[in-house]
Write an enzyme that holds these catalytic residues in place. Sequence first.
Site, short mmCIF file in Angstrom:
data_model
loop_
_atom_site.label_atom_id
_atom_site.label_comp_id
_atom_site.label_asym_id
_atom_site.label_seq_id
_atom_site.Cartn_x
_atom_site.Cartn_y
_atom_site.Cartn_z
CG HIS A 122 -40.88 26.40 -18.77
ND1 HIS A 122 -42.23 26.37 -18.93
CD2 HIS A 122 -40.37 25.87 -19.92
CE1 HIS A 122 -42.54 25.87 -20.11
NE2 HIS A 122 -41.43 25.56 -20.73
CG HIS A 139 -49.99 32.68 -17.11
ND1 HIS A 139 -49.71 32.93 -18.44
CD2 HIS A 139 -49.66 31.40 -16.87
CE1 HIS A 139 -49.23 31.82 -18.96
NE2 HIS A 139 -49.18 30.88 -18.04
CG ASP A 191 -48.02 25.87 -12.61
OD1 ASP A 191 -48.00 24.68 -12.96
OD2 ASP A 191 -47.67 26.80 -13.35
N1 CMC Z 1 -47.68 38.05 -6.54
C1 CMC Z 1 -47.75 39.36 -6.23
N2 CMC Z 1 -47.71 40.35 -7.11
C2 CMC Z 1 -47.55 40.02 -8.39
C3 CMC Z 1 -47.46 38.66 -8.82
C4 CMC Z 1 -47.52 37.67 -7.82
N3 CMC Z 1 -47.46 36.37 -8.15
N4 CMC Z 1 -47.32 38.62 -10.15
C5 CMC Z 1 -47.32 39.89 -10.58
N5 CMC Z 1 -47.45 40.73 -9.51
C6 CMC Z 1 -47.59 42.19 -9.54
C7 CMC Z 1 -46.26 42.85 -9.83
O1 CMC Z 1 -45.56 43.14 -8.63
C8 CMC Z 1 -46.71 44.10 -10.57
O2 CMC Z 1 -47.18 45.01 -9.61
P1 CMC Z 1 -46.97 46.61 -9.84
O3 CMC Z 1 -47.80 46.94 -11.04
O4 CMC Z 1 -47.45 47.22 -8.58
O5 CMC Z 1 -45.50 46.80 -10.06
C9 CMC Z 1 -47.92 43.61 -11.38
O6 CMC Z 1 -48.44 42.49 -10.64
C10 CMC Z 1 -47.57 43.16 -12.78
O7 CMC Z 1 -46.46 42.28 -12.69
P2 CMC Z 1 -45.57 41.81 -13.91
O8 CMC Z 1 -44.25 41.38 -13.36
O9 CMC Z 1 -45.62 42.82 -15.00
O10 CMC Z 1 -46.35 40.55 -14.40
P3 CMC Z 1 -45.79 39.53 -15.40
O11 CMC Z 1 -46.87 39.27 -16.35
O12 CMC Z 1 -44.49 39.94 -15.95
O13 CMC Z 1 -45.52 38.26 -14.46
C11 CMC Z 1 -45.42 36.06 -13.70
C12 CMC Z 1 -46.01 37.02 -14.72
C13 CMC Z 1 -46.02 34.67 -13.93
C14 CMC Z 1 -43.90 35.98 -13.87
C15 CMC Z 1 -45.77 36.56 -12.29
O14 CMC Z 1 -47.15 36.71 -12.14
C16 CMC Z 1 -45.20 35.69 -11.18
O15 CMC Z 1 -44.05 35.86 -10.79
N6 CMC Z 1 -46.02 34.73 -10.64
C17 CMC Z 1 -45.57 33.84 -9.61
C18 CMC Z 1 -44.86 32.65 -10.19
C19 CMC Z 1 -45.80 31.69 -10.89
O16 CMC Z 1 -46.79 31.26 -10.34
N7 CMC Z 1 -45.46 31.32 -12.12
C20 CMC Z 1 -46.21 30.37 -12.89
C21 CMC Z 1 -46.89 30.95 -14.05
S1 CMC Z 1 -47.80 29.73 -14.94
C22 CMC Z 1 -46.59 28.77 -15.70
C23 CMC Z 1 -47.01 28.15 -17.01
O17 CMC Z 1 -48.08 28.44 -17.56
O18 CMC Z 1 -46.22 27.37 -17.53
#
Ligand code: CMC
Length: 430
Positions: free
Chosen positions: A268, A307, A365
Amino acid sequence: MNMETNRIATLTLDDGRTLELPILKGTLGPDVIDIRNLGKVGLFTYDPAFFSTSSCISEITFIDGDEGLLYYRGYPIEQLAENSDFLEVCHLLLNGELPDAEQKAEFISNITRHTMVHDQLARFLNGFRRDAHPMAVMVGVVGALSAFYHDSLDINNPQHRVVSAHRLLAKVPTIAAMAYKYNVGEPFVYPKNKFSYVENFLYMMFSTPAEEYVPNPILVRALERILILHADHEQNASTSTVRLAGSSGANPFACIASGIAALWGPAHGGANEAALKMLEEIGDVSRVAEYVQGVKDKKYRLMGFGHRVYKNMDPRAKVMRETCYEVLKELKLENNKLFELAMELEKTALNDPYFIERKLYPNVDFYSGIVLRAIGIPTNMFTVIFAVARTIGWVSQWNEMVADVEQKIGRPRQLYRGAERRDFVPVNKR
Ligand code: CMC
């Protein structure tokens, strides 16, 4: 507000029974199926993490992740970040409207008059270990405010709620700066009323008895923007925690402490800290290509990218990116090793098909971490800054919930998968 749509969802069960569920309409965003009558047919819904569940009706913040929209009380975040200041945004979130000149002056005066904390609170803070994480201090000390301000704890009294909201908004930055000073072993700095909200926070952070701090307007504006961009984000984990804690009638200081606890988690509020740690781990611009290859090979994720909600560019990231470049230029840090590497990473990710295809843009972030580091705020204070910004969102959402006539104590249900009924067996027979 009339929420009826004349549309109905009909649920047909395998035993032939049917149930008509009204479909409600908001001002913006998807329609919502009202499932409150589901209990009549003896069923609950299963929705872990509430991905498809609206837990409340709210008039505060609207997000459309696909379109990259974020509105506070209807105003686009970009317009507020460009033209407004943090306290004006606080007034908007808390009271529903931007203040006129007179209301603004009164609001600023109210907040300014509450920035000092009870002197005994400093002794309470002195009980922590010096190396305590500042978020641990925040959870404890903000919660403890309820033991210091008994005169505003009647949550059914709207005037008490206003005073508590003002106290929280005014005192959380003071406590945050105290947590920092305690951690680095410097004396606490009292707030100064001649400064603006953001100037005052920077002053309490960076002034020492030996050296007066003169706020730099570019850095003040940058922090002001960070606070505006993080002020609210509808029903996220910490806000939902505040609402749930508050639904039992708990006092606002205790509720906000629960929000701070939820924010502390790396999934978070900890993302900008993680982004900065990643940059330090990469270490040099020459290692960017190799690191990005590791991301594509799924060895790790690029912190500060992607995100859950925004699948187009996060509108907050656009604003923060501009601010980030402004701050690096002002501080002549464009050639700093860490920032050079951050910009190279941004360029690589924005041009590489792996990131483009998956819509993985740098998020707010990524840029806010760089800005906070450039301002001189240590990494372990990043989530604390987020808590300072989000306090107004939590308080506004809590206030809305308490005033809502439909509000009841929150009580999610469960799908029980444990043992069936069984009889007690004495220890010598187990
Ligand atoms: N780096 C590399 N690959 C990624 C990333 C990343 N940061 N995020 C998603 N992917 C890839 C993931 O491996 C998947 O690839 P494939 O389709 O080949 O399997 C694809 O993108 C979709 O991923 P997902 O897990 O379905 O995406 P999600 O929407 O569930 O994840 C997230 C969102 C924020 C958890 C993720 O992007 C992440 O871990 N980011 C890094 C941590 C981060 O910066 N978090 C802060 C978010 S902003 C906080 C706020 O607003 O409060």
